[in-house]
Write a protein that holds these residues in place. Structure first.
Motif, PDB file in Angstrom:
ATOM      1  N   ALA A  50       0.849  -1.189   0.000  1.00 19.46           N
ATOM      2  CA  ALA A  50       0.000   0.000   0.000  1.00 19.46           C
ATOM      3  C   ALA A  50       0.883   1.237   0.000  1.00 19.46           C
ATOM      4  O   ALA A  50       2.028   1.212   0.460  1.00 19.46           O
ATOM      5  N   ASP A  51       0.329   2.341  -0.498  1.00 22.47           N
ATOM      6  CA  ASP A  51       0.984   3.643  -0.429  1.00 22.47           C
ATOM      7  C   ASP A  51       0.439   4.355   0.801  1.00 22.47           C
ATOM      8  O   ASP A  51      -0.725   4.752   0.816  1.00 22.47           O
ATOM      9  N   ARG A  52       1.254   4.524   1.824  1.00 21.23           N
ATOM     10  CA  ARG A  52       0.761   5.107   3.063  1.00 21.23           C
ATOM     11  C   ARG A  52       0.369   6.583   2.896  1.00 21.23           C
ATOM     12  O   ARG A  52      -0.296   7.145   3.751  1.00 21.23           O
ATOM     13  N   ASP A  53       0.781   7.199   1.781  1.00 23.22           N
ATOM     14  CA  ASP A  53       0.359   8.573   1.492  1.00 23.22           C
ATOM     15  C   ASP A  53      -1.029   8.632   0.865  1.00 23.22           C
ATOM     16  O   ASP A  53      -1.582   9.716   0.684  1.00 23.22           O
ATOM     17  N   ASP A  54      -1.569   7.484   0.501  1.00 21.44           N
ATOM     18  CA  ASP A  54      -2.875   7.398  -0.154  1.00 21.44           C
ATOM     19  C   ASP A  54      -3.843   6.704   0.804  1.00 21.44           C
ATOM     20  O   ASP A  54      -3.753   5.498   1.034  1.00 21.44           O
ATOM     21  N   GLU A  55      -4.770   7.453   1.370  1.00 20.64           N
ATOM     22  CA  GLU A  55      -5.661   6.903   2.388  1.00 20.64           C
ATOM     23  C   GLU A  55      -6.484   5.750   1.860  1.00 20.64           C
ATOM     24  O   GLU A  55      -6.659   4.731   2.554  1.00 20.64           O
ATOM     25  N   ASP A  56      -6.992   5.868   0.653  1.00 22.94           N
ATOM     26  CA  ASP A  56      -7.802   4.792   0.080  1.00 22.94           C
ATOM     27  C   ASP A  56      -6.969   3.531  -0.114  1.00 22.94           C
ATOM     28  O   ASP A  56      -7.443   2.409   0.132  1.00 22.94           O
ATOM     29  N   SER A  57      -5.733   3.704  -0.587  1.00 24.99           N
ATOM     30  CA  SER A  57      -4.838   2.564  -0.790  1.00 24.99           C
ATOM     31  C   SER A  57      -4.563   1.852   0.534  1.00 24.99           C
ATOM     32  O   SER A  57      -4.599   0.615   0.602  1.00 24.99           O
ATOM     33  N   LEU A  58      -4.342   2.625   1.577  1.00 25.17           N
ATOM     34  CA  LEU A  58      -4.038   2.044   2.881  1.00 25.17           C
ATOM     35  C   LEU A  58      -5.250   1.314   3.449  1.00 25.17           C
ATOM     36  O   LEU A  58      -5.142   0.185   3.947  1.00 25.17           O
ATOM     37  N   ARG A  59      -6.420   1.928   3.352  1.00 23.94           N
ATOM     38  CA  ARG A  59      -7.644   1.284   3.848  1.00 23.94           C
ATOM     39  C   ARG A  59      -7.934  -0.002   3.089  1.00 23.94           C
ATOM     40  O   ARG A  59      -8.315  -1.026   3.670  1.00 23.94           O
ATOM     41  N   SER A  60      -7.754   0.045   1.781  1.00 22.05           N
ATOM     42  CA  SER A  60      -8.043  -1.123   0.953  1.00 22.05           C
ATOM     43  C   SER A  60      -7.119  -2.280   1.298  1.00 22.05           C
ATOM     44  O   SER A  60      -7.556  -3.439   1.397  1.00 22.05           O
ATOM     45  N   ALA A  61      -5.829  -1.978   1.507  1.00 23.85           N
ATOM     46  CA  ALA A  61      -4.867  -3.034   1.825  1.00 23.85           C
ATOM     47  C   ALA A  61      -5.154  -3.657   3.189  1.00 23.85           C
ATOM     48  O   ALA A  61      -5.044  -4.880   3.361  1.00 23.85           O
ATOM     49  N   LEU A  62      -5.546  -2.848   4.149  1.00 21.92           N
ATOM     50  CA  LEU A  62      -5.787  -3.338   5.506  1.00 21.92           C
ATOM     51  C   LEU A  62      -7.089  -4.119   5.626  1.00 21.92           C
ATOM     52  O   LEU A  62      -7.199  -5.033   6.452  1.00 21.92           O
TER      53      LEU A  62
END
Length: 311
Positions: A50-62
């Motif tokens: 995930a890209d921790r600078d991208d909130e959607d990316s982080l939420r999706s990965a988690l």
């Protein structure tokens, strides 16, 4: 039956982050490593990209995952902290951010600084500053960490710890090149640029900071805590040890204006680690490990040079 602790590490691809992950796995934690995919975690860890600078990316990965402890090794800006605070709110029982001694860059103290010298609740936060600009971020490293702490501190329901890490030494994988900088000049007989008034700083061995972070994850305290060995070191202390190991002579060139060598400071960066001691962690004295740390780094340099020469 003992419940397995769920732990996440954001970043942790290199140096003491790798050592932290190894310690968590060895202790029996179920470890999830979150990064951009540049490096796979050690065997036994779950890997989320995930890209921790991208909130959607982080939420999706988690997904729906929750954790007992999250270690954030790569939080450099208030913007990153703001995203992490929102994403991990209600998802973790403890959030350990790796901060830095550089948060004290504006503190001109003749005595070792305690944590209350910088109260993150009083720090002004700017989410609109150009934190995405690498040059700006490099020039404002301490400020970025200070503001990141402030974002976490202003949410009373967010159980955060900021570990203010001293300058780290040791390990064959020291990627900073700072010890090599001195060794190269000593070998070449070139002067080492230092401030006219060169101040000492706090240091910690790479293995000890990994120990401290792992220990912190299992505690209950919150807020800032200094992480450093007893016994500050000066540029001369480090160079004297390098000379002892490789020979030669260290010559210094005082500089009033302009760039100086790494580990040379116009202000003191000496921290008081009594809070950590009172909480139950005993740091070693720097004199117990500095020789080993220099040897580890110089040994790695020699090996690299030999490999390049094909011998």
């Amino acid at each position: 039956m003992h419940r397995v602790r769920e732990t996440a590490v954001i970043g942790g691809n290199r140096y003491f982050g790798k050592r932290l992950i190894d310690r968590l796995l060895h202790s029996g934690d179920r470890v999830t490593v979150v990064n951009r995919g540049s490096a796979a975690p050690p065997a036994g860890a779950v890997h989320l990209i995930a890209d921790r600078d991208d909130e959607d990316s982080l939420r999706s990965a988690l997904g729906s995952r929750t954790f007992d402890v999250v270690f954030d090794q790569v939080c450099y800006t208030p913007r990153q902290a703001d995203i992490a605070r929102r994403v991990f709110a209600g998802r973790t029982g403890r959030y350990v951010m790796t901060s830095t001694v550089e948060v004290y860059e504006y503190e001109h103290s003749a005595t070792p600084v305690r944590e209350d010298a910088v109260d993150p609740r009083t720090v002004v936060v700017s989410l609109t500053a150009p934190w995405d600009d690498p040059d700006f971020l490099e020039q404002h490293y301490g400020e970025g960490k200070r503001q990141a702490e402030a974002v976490f501190a202003r949410d009373p329901d967010f159980p955060y710890v900021s570990v203010r890490v001293a300058h780290v030494l040791g390990g064959a994988d020291d990627f900073t090149g700072r010890v090599d900088h001195y060794a190269a000049r000593i070998r070449a007989g070139e002067p080492i640029a230092v401030p006219v008034l060169n101040h000492p700083a706090a240091y910690v061995h790479v293995e000890e900071i990994a120990d401290f972070l792992a220990w912190t994850g299992g505690q209950e305290f919150t807020g800032a805590v200094n992480a450093n060995s007893h016994g500050p070191l000066t540029t001369a202390d480090l160079c004297d040890e390098i000379v002892r190991q490789i020979g030669g002579k260290a010559e210094y060139q005082p500089v009033e204006v302009g760039e100086t060598s790494p580990f040379s400071f116009v202000r003191s960066y000496v921290m008081d680690n009594s809070r950590a001691t009172e909480l139950g962690f005993r740091f070693r004295d720097s004199s117990q490990w500095v020789s080993q740390a220099i040897a580890e780094t110089l040994g790695a340099t020699a090996a690299t040079t030999t490999n390049k020469d094909g011998r």
